[in-house]
Design an enzyme around this catalytic site. Structure first.
Site, PDB file in Angstrom:
ATOM      1  N   ASN A 100       5.959   1.495  10.609  1.00  0.00           N
ATOM      2  CA  ASN A 100       5.649   1.798  12.013  1.00  0.00           C
ATOM      3  C   ASN A 100       6.415   0.856  12.938  1.00  0.00           C
ATOM      4  OD1 ASN A 100       3.892   3.939  11.579  1.00  0.00           O
ATOM      5  ND2 ASN A 100       2.110   2.600  11.351  1.00  0.00           N
TER       6      ASN A 100
ATOM      7  N   LYS B 112       6.304   9.318  15.439  1.00  0.00           N
ATOM      8  CA  LYS B 112       5.186   8.733  14.679  1.00  0.00           C
ATOM      9  C   LYS B 112       4.278   7.915  15.602  1.00  0.00           C
ATOM     10  CE  LYS B 112       2.369   7.425  11.601  1.00  0.00           C
ATOM     11  NZ  LYS B 112       2.389   6.239  10.826  1.00  0.00           N
TER      12      LYS B 112
ATOM     13  N   VAL C  17       0.833  -1.211   0.000  1.00  0.00           N
ATOM     14  CA  VAL C  17       0.000   0.000   0.000  1.00  0.00           C
ATOM     15  C   VAL C  17       0.873   1.269   0.000  1.00  0.00           C
ATOM     16  CG1 VAL C  17      -1.703   1.284   1.367  1.00  0.00           C
ATOM     17  CG2 VAL C  17      -1.836  -1.210   1.237  1.00  0.00           C
ATOM     18  N   MET C  18       1.801   1.359   0.957  1.00  0.00           N
ATOM     19  CA  MET C  18       2.573   2.592   1.142  1.00  0.00           C
ATOM     20  C   MET C  18       3.761   2.687   0.185  1.00  0.00           C
ATOM     21  SD  MET C  18       0.997   4.286   3.450  1.00  0.00           S
ATOM     22  CE  MET C  18       2.092   5.506   4.146  1.00  0.00           C
TER      23      MET C  18
ATOM     24  N   ALA D 101       6.506  -3.868  10.081  1.00  0.00           N
ATOM     25  CA  ALA D 101       7.481  -3.816  11.182  1.00  0.00           C
ATOM     26  C   ALA D 101       7.767  -5.218  11.700  1.00  0.00           C
ATOM     27  CB  ALA D 101       6.911  -2.945  12.300  1.00  0.00           C
TER      28      ALA D 101
ATOM     29  N   HIS E 216       2.150  10.324  17.370  1.00  0.00           N
ATOM     30  CA  HIS E 216       1.157  10.786  16.385  1.00  0.00           C
ATOM     31  C   HIS E 216      -0.015   9.806  16.340  1.00  0.00           C
ATOM     32  CE1 HIS E 216      -0.630  10.292  12.393  1.00  0.00           C
ATOM     33  NE2 HIS E 216      -0.454  11.589  12.186  1.00  0.00           N
ATOM     34  N   ASN E 217       0.304   8.519  16.270  1.00  0.00           N
ATOM     35  CA  ASN E 217      -0.761   7.522  16.195  1.00  0.00           C
ATOM     36  C   ASN E 217      -1.557   7.442  17.497  1.00  0.00           C
ATOM     37  OD1 ASN E 217       0.287   7.036  13.683  1.00  0.00           O
ATOM     38  ND2 ASN E 217       0.324   4.818  13.881  1.00  0.00           N
TER      39      ASN E 217
ATOM     40  N   VAL F  96       8.149  -1.994   4.501  1.00  0.00           N
ATOM     41  CA  VAL F  96       7.678  -3.357   4.758  1.00  0.00           C
ATOM     42  C   VAL F  96       7.093  -3.393   6.165  1.00  0.00           C
ATOM     43  CG1 VAL F  96       9.457  -4.303   3.220  1.00  0.00           C
ATOM     44  CG2 VAL F  96       9.900  -4.198   5.678  1.00  0.00           C
TER      45      VAL F  96
ATOM     46  N   GLU G 217      -3.910  10.064  17.262  1.00  0.00           N
ATOM     47  CA  GLU G 217      -4.896   9.601  16.258  1.00  0.00           C
ATOM     48  C   GLU G 217      -5.957   8.707  16.931  1.00  0.00           C
ATOM     49  OE1 GLU G 217      -3.093   7.918  12.590  1.00  0.00           O
ATOM     50  OE2 GLU G 217      -4.347   6.174  12.917  1.00  0.00           O
ATOM     51  N   TYR G 218      -5.497   7.778  17.773  1.00  0.00           N
ATOM     52  CA  TYR G 218      -6.441   6.906  18.497  1.00  0.00           C
ATOM     53  C   TYR G 218      -7.410   7.757  19.327  1.00  0.00           C
ATOM     54  CZ  TYR G 218      -4.352   2.176  17.904  1.00  0.00           C
ATOM     55  OH  TYR G 218      -3.914   0.963  17.429  1.00  0.00           O
TER      56      TYR G 218
ATOM     57  N   SER H 247       3.219   9.478   7.682  1.00  0.00           N
ATOM     58  CA  SER H 247       1.778   9.476   7.935  1.00  0.00           C
ATOM     59  C   SER H 247       1.016  10.092   6.773  1.00  0.00           C
ATOM     60  CB  SER H 247       1.429  10.248   9.206  1.00  0.00           C
ATOM     61  OG  SER H 247       0.024  10.171   9.402  1.00  0.00           O
TER      62      SER H 247
HETATM   63  N1  LIG Z   1      -1.139   1.387   5.335  1.00  0.00           N
HETATM   64  C1  LIG Z   1      -1.053   2.566   5.914  1.00  0.00           C
HETATM   65  O1  LIG Z   1      -1.956   3.416   5.871  1.00  0.00           O
HETATM   66  C2  LIG Z   1       0.187   2.938   6.657  1.00  0.00           C
HETATM   67  C3  LIG Z   1       1.176   1.999   6.924  1.00  0.00           C
HETATM   68  N2  LIG Z   1       2.317   2.383   7.561  1.00  0.00           N
HETATM   69  C4  LIG Z   1       3.368   1.404   7.843  1.00  0.00           C
HETATM   70  O2  LIG Z   1       4.144   1.200   6.663  1.00  0.00           O
HETATM   71  C5  LIG Z   1       4.641  -0.144   6.626  1.00  0.00           C
HETATM   72  C6  LIG Z   1       4.189  -0.803   5.325  1.00  0.00           C
HETATM   73  O3  LIG Z   1       2.775  -0.804   5.336  1.00  0.00           O
HETATM   74  P1  LIG Z   1       1.894  -1.229   4.074  1.00  0.00           P
HETATM   75  O4  LIG Z   1       2.448  -0.648   2.824  1.00  0.00           O
HETATM   76  O5  LIG Z   1       0.496  -0.907   4.462  1.00  0.00           O
HETATM   77  O6  LIG Z   1       2.125  -2.821   4.055  1.00  0.00           O
HETATM   78  P2  LIG Z   1       1.791  -3.892   2.904  1.00  0.00           P
HETATM   79  O7  LIG Z   1       1.602  -5.191   3.580  1.00  0.00           O
HETATM   80  O8  LIG Z   1       0.722  -3.370   2.012  1.00  0.00           O
HETATM   81  O9  LIG Z   1       3.132  -3.939   2.035  1.00  0.00           O
HETATM   82  C7  LIG Z   1       4.351  -4.458   2.507  1.00  0.00           C
HETATM   83  C8  LIG Z   1       5.068  -5.114   1.345  1.00  0.00           C
HETATM   84  O10 LIG Z   1       6.385  -5.490   1.775  1.00  0.00           O
HETATM   85  C9  LIG Z   1       6.661  -6.798   1.265  1.00  0.00           C
HETATM   86  N3  LIG Z   1       7.715  -7.403   2.070  1.00  0.00           N
HETATM   87  C10 LIG Z   1       7.624  -8.028   3.260  1.00  0.00           C
HETATM   88  N4  LIG Z   1       8.844  -8.414   3.670  1.00  0.00           N
HETATM   89  C11 LIG Z   1       9.730  -7.993   2.728  1.00  0.00           C
HETATM   90  C12 LIG Z   1      11.150  -8.093   2.584  1.00  0.00           C
HETATM   91  N5  LIG Z   1      11.899  -8.678   3.513  1.00  0.00           N
HETATM   92  N6  LIG Z   1      11.721  -7.588   1.470  1.00  0.00           N
HETATM   93  C13 LIG Z   1      10.965  -7.012   0.532  1.00  0.00           C
HETATM   94  N7  LIG Z   1       9.617  -6.877   0.598  1.00  0.00           N
HETATM   95  C14 LIG Z   1       9.008  -7.372   1.689  1.00  0.00           C
HETATM   96  C15 LIG Z   1       5.324  -7.482   1.374  1.00  0.00           C
HETATM   97  O11 LIG Z   1       5.292  -8.643   0.584  1.00  0.00           O
HETATM   98  P3  LIG Z   1       4.170  -9.784   0.892  1.00  0.00           P
HETATM   99  O12 LIG Z   1       2.893  -9.282   0.360  1.00  0.00           O
HETATM  100  O13 LIG Z   1       4.693 -11.002   0.183  1.00  0.00           O
HETATM  101  O14 LIG Z   1       4.157  -9.964   2.368  1.00  0.00           O
HETATM  102  C16 LIG Z   1       4.392  -6.397   0.855  1.00  0.00           C
HETATM  103  O15 LIG Z   1       4.333  -6.363  -0.541  1.00  0.00           O
HETATM  104  C17 LIG Z   1       4.105  -0.810   7.903  1.00  0.00           C
HETATM  105  O16 LIG Z   1       5.059  -0.711   8.927  1.00  0.00           O
HETATM  106  C18 LIG Z   1       2.890   0.017   8.247  1.00  0.00           C
HETATM  107  O17 LIG Z   1       2.553  -0.026   9.620  1.00  0.00           O
HETATM  108  C19 LIG Z   1       2.568   3.687   7.899  1.00  0.00           C
HETATM  109  C20 LIG Z   1       1.637   4.645   7.626  1.00  0.00           C
HETATM  110  C21 LIG Z   1       0.354   4.360   7.052  1.00  0.00           C
HETATM  111  O1  LIG Z   2       0.108   4.799  10.770  1.00  0.00           O
HETATM  112  C1  LIG Z   2      -1.004   5.047  10.399  1.00  0.00           C
HETATM  113  C2  LIG Z   2      -1.417   6.419  10.028  1.00  0.00           C
HETATM  114  O2  LIG Z   2      -0.439   7.348  10.182  1.00  0.00           O
HETATM  115  C3  LIG Z   2      -2.054   3.974  10.363  1.00  0.00           C
HETATM  116  O3  LIG Z   2      -3.179   4.409   9.700  1.00  0.00           O
HETATM  117  C4  LIG Z   2      -2.371   3.641  11.758  1.00  0.00           C
HETATM  118  O4  LIG Z   2      -1.291   2.871  12.231  1.00  0.00           O
HETATM  119  C5  LIG Z   2      -3.581   2.787  11.936  1.00  0.00           C
HETATM  120  O5  LIG Z   2      -3.408   2.200  13.186  1.00  0.00           O
HETATM  121  P1  LIG Z   2      -4.355   1.089  13.758  1.00  0.00           P
HETATM  122  O6  LIG Z   2      -4.523   0.061  12.646  1.00  0.00           O
HETATM  123  O7  LIG Z   2      -3.620   0.565  14.937  1.00  0.00           O
HETATM  124  O8  LIG Z   2      -5.649   1.769  14.098  1.00  0.00           O
END
Ligand SMILES: NC(=O)C1=CN([C@@H]2O[C@H](COP(=O)(O)OP(=O)(O)OC[C@H]3O[C@@H](n4cnc5c(N)ncnc54)[C@H](OP(=O)(O)O)[C@@H]3O)[C@@H](O)[C@H]2O)C=CC1
Ligand SMILES: O=C(CO)[C@H](O)[C@H](O)COP(=O)(O)O
Length: 485
Positions: free
Chosen positions: A114, A195, A24-25, A88, A198-199, A86, A202-203, A140
């Site tokens: 995160n 961050k 996603v990110m 956490a 921040h969250n 990726v 947010e909660y 964020s």
């Molecule tokens: N979604 C959100 O709104 C937000 C997310 N975040 C944080 O950002 C981070 C990423 O989130 P998000 O994008 O949602 O996660 P996703 O699960 O959508 O994407 C993570 C990607 O990383 C891949 N991956 C996992 N391990 C590895 C590795 N060792 N090497 C290369 N690629 C790898 C995964 O593959 P596979 O699918 O095979 O597992 C997947 O494609 C998290 O820590 C999240 O908490 C922060 C702010 C907002």
């Molecule tokens: O990092 C974020 C925004 O900045 C995520 O949206 C947030 O972590 C969502 O948290 P949760 O799933 O614990 O409600």
């Protein structure tokens, strides 16, 4: 194997930055980087299909996809910069280990996920053994923010900031005055700590808005009317992304049934951990983040299905009637929201002092003005207060907020009292009221707390009229002895 659609030639040392993790990110940030830097961006994911889909869906973007870490690293300009997006935990550890085997000393690995800040400290030490700088950066804004402008909270040393500024400023959100919402918030793991807080805020704000929604419904408004009411709150300095989001989601009709979508959503919320981490950090640093705590535990209590079933009220789902006006609920919400933001700021200040991170609260409130989930119209005024007095004990105790809190406390009291009498649970609003009342009370019940601790455990106590610690010889003649001066 190189899977770039943009070139048939191997990509060698052309990309200013590479993104690992195209979920996603990562996918959105890679596109944002490409669009703004106007240079090719390397992308890598363990899941090759995700890379292929991203390349196929965005032929307009000069993204270079890789399925082999060595080739991915070879595509980077010097100094090599990698952005990890990726999940956490183990994924960050695994990605960092494989990158450290390929990157050259002097490279920088930014973790934009995160990650818990204690883990970040370990990653910094691990990468340093390879001559690599590991940088925890809070990101964020969700998927859209990542694509069009997130708020970025970077932790590290000034040389890292100088090197990364040209890459990060162009992709960050821009506040109304044009300033990019990115900065070096402090040293070490302070970016991820920021961050996390921040969250936590947010909660709290999500819970306060949800409680206000419940109260407005109980006061007789339909869901549609609540959306209109919240829209009228979302003006000027009171506006916020979360209020705007609430208006939007409450306006959505259910696709399969009559009525609003929200009426058909299970009332059991979960989370991924950052709220709970903030509560634990509050306990560790001795800062009352009680509203964040209440908001985190509401999610736990709401999901305790068996316990809830055991206590379910015989009247079932009947909406209780509340005799509090929408204006009073509005002022209660505005007041509680400020108190919740203050709790987050107080935690940041305490952790920064303890760890020597050098966090500047003026900068943090400045970069939260746009891009992030807790962006709100009043953050500019908070920033100005900390700019004027970096050591300020409390922005809420400073004008213009002081007057707002004083004026709003009556509404908060009326709202909490009314909700209590109508048996409507509002843990975050009630905790805000109690926290602020506690701060305003000249003498607290904690005097007796001290004495009881001394009675059963000889924990000693402090007096109002003399310095040092004292103990009463309870089991004997009840004499007072001084244990330290
Ligand atoms: N979604 C959100 O709104 C937000 C997310 N975040 C944080 O950002 C981070 C990423 O989130 P998000 O994008 O949602 O996660 P996703 O699960 O959508 O994407 C993570 C990607 O990383 C891949 N991956 C996992 N391990 C590895 C590795 N060792 N090497 C290369 N690629 C790898 C995964 O593959 P596979 O699918 O095979 O597992 C997947 O494609 C998290 O820590 C999240 O908490 C922060 C702010 C907002
Ligand atoms: O990092 C974020 C925004 O900045 C995520 O949206 C947030 O972590 C969502 O948290 P949760 O799933 O614990 O409600």
């Amino acid at each position: 194997m190189i899977t770039s659609r943009s070139t048939t030639e191997p990509t060698i040392m052309e990309c200013p930055i590479g993104v690992v993790g195209t979920g996603v990110m990562g996918a959105s940030l890679a596109r944002n980087l490409e669009r703004n830097l106007k240079q090719p961006i390397a992308i890598f994911d363990l899941n090759q299909e995700k890379v292929d889909v991203l390349l196929a869906q965005h032929p307009e973007a000069d993204l270079r996809g890789f399925s082999e870490v060595g080739e991915f690293v070879g595509s980077l300009k010097h100094p090599q910069v990698v952005l990890l997006m990726v999940p956490a935990g183990k994924p960050v550890e695994a990605a960092l280990a494989s990158l450290c085997a390929e990157l050259e000393p002097g490279a920088m690995v930014i973790d934009g996920g995160n990650t818990h800040y204690i883990e970040t400290e370990k990653h910094i030490a691990y990468a340093a053994q390879h001559g690599i700088k590991f940088i925890g950066m809070g990101v964020s804004g969700g998927e859209q923010g990542a694509l069009w402008g997130p708020s970025l909270m970077l932790g590290g040393d000034p040389s890292v900031w100088e090197a990364l500024k040209p890459l990060l400023e162009p992709i960050a959100a821009k506040a109304e005055d044009g300033q990019p919402c990115v900065t070096l918030v402090g040293s070490g793991a302070s970016g991820h700590f920021t961050k996390m807080v921040h969250n936590g805020i947010e909660y709290a704000d999500i819970e306060l808005i949800s409680e206000a929604y419940t109260l407005l419904r109980s006061a007789g408004l339909t869901t549609k009317e609540v959306a209109t009411e919240l829209s009228s709150w979302n003006q000027g300095k009171n506006r916020s992304f979360l209020l705007e989001s609430a208006v939007e989601v409450l306006s959505v009709k259910d696709p399969t049934h009559e009525g609003s979508l929200v009426d058909h959503i299970l009332d059991q919320a979960k989370g991924k951990g950052t709220g709970a981490w903030t509560v634990m950090a509050g306990a560790d640093y001795g800062v009352a983040v009680s509203i964040i705590g209440a908001s985190t535990f509401v999610r736990s209590a709401s999901s305790a299905v068996r316990e809830r079933e055991a206590w379910l009220h015989p009247e079932g789902e009947q909406t209780p009637r509340l005799n509090v006006s929408p204006t009073t609920i509005r002022d209660a919400y505005f007041t509680a929201r400020l108190i919740a933001y203050q709790q987050g700021m107080s935690l940041l200040a305490a952790a920064s002092a303890e760890n020597n991170w050098g966090i500047n609260l003026a900068d943090i409130s400045r970069i939260w003005r746009a891009g992030c989930i807790i962006r709100a119209g009043f953050l500019g005024d908070i920033s100005a207060i900390y700019e004027n007095d970096p050591e300020s004990a409390s922005f809420t105790a400073t004008e213009p907020f002081r007057g707002q809190v004083i004026a709003g406390m009556h509404s908060l009291r009326q709202t909490v009292a009314g909700a209590s009498l109508a048996a409507i649970p509002i843990p975050a609003l009630a905790t805000s009221l109690n926290h602020q009342t506690l701060l305003e009370t000249p003498r607290l019940s904690t005097a007796l707390v001290q004495l009881l601790r001394d009675y059963f455990g000889a924990h000693t106590f402090e007096r109002t009229d003399a310095a040092g610690s004292f103990h009463i010889v309870w089991e004997d003649d009840r004499q007072q002895i001084q244990t330290s001066s």
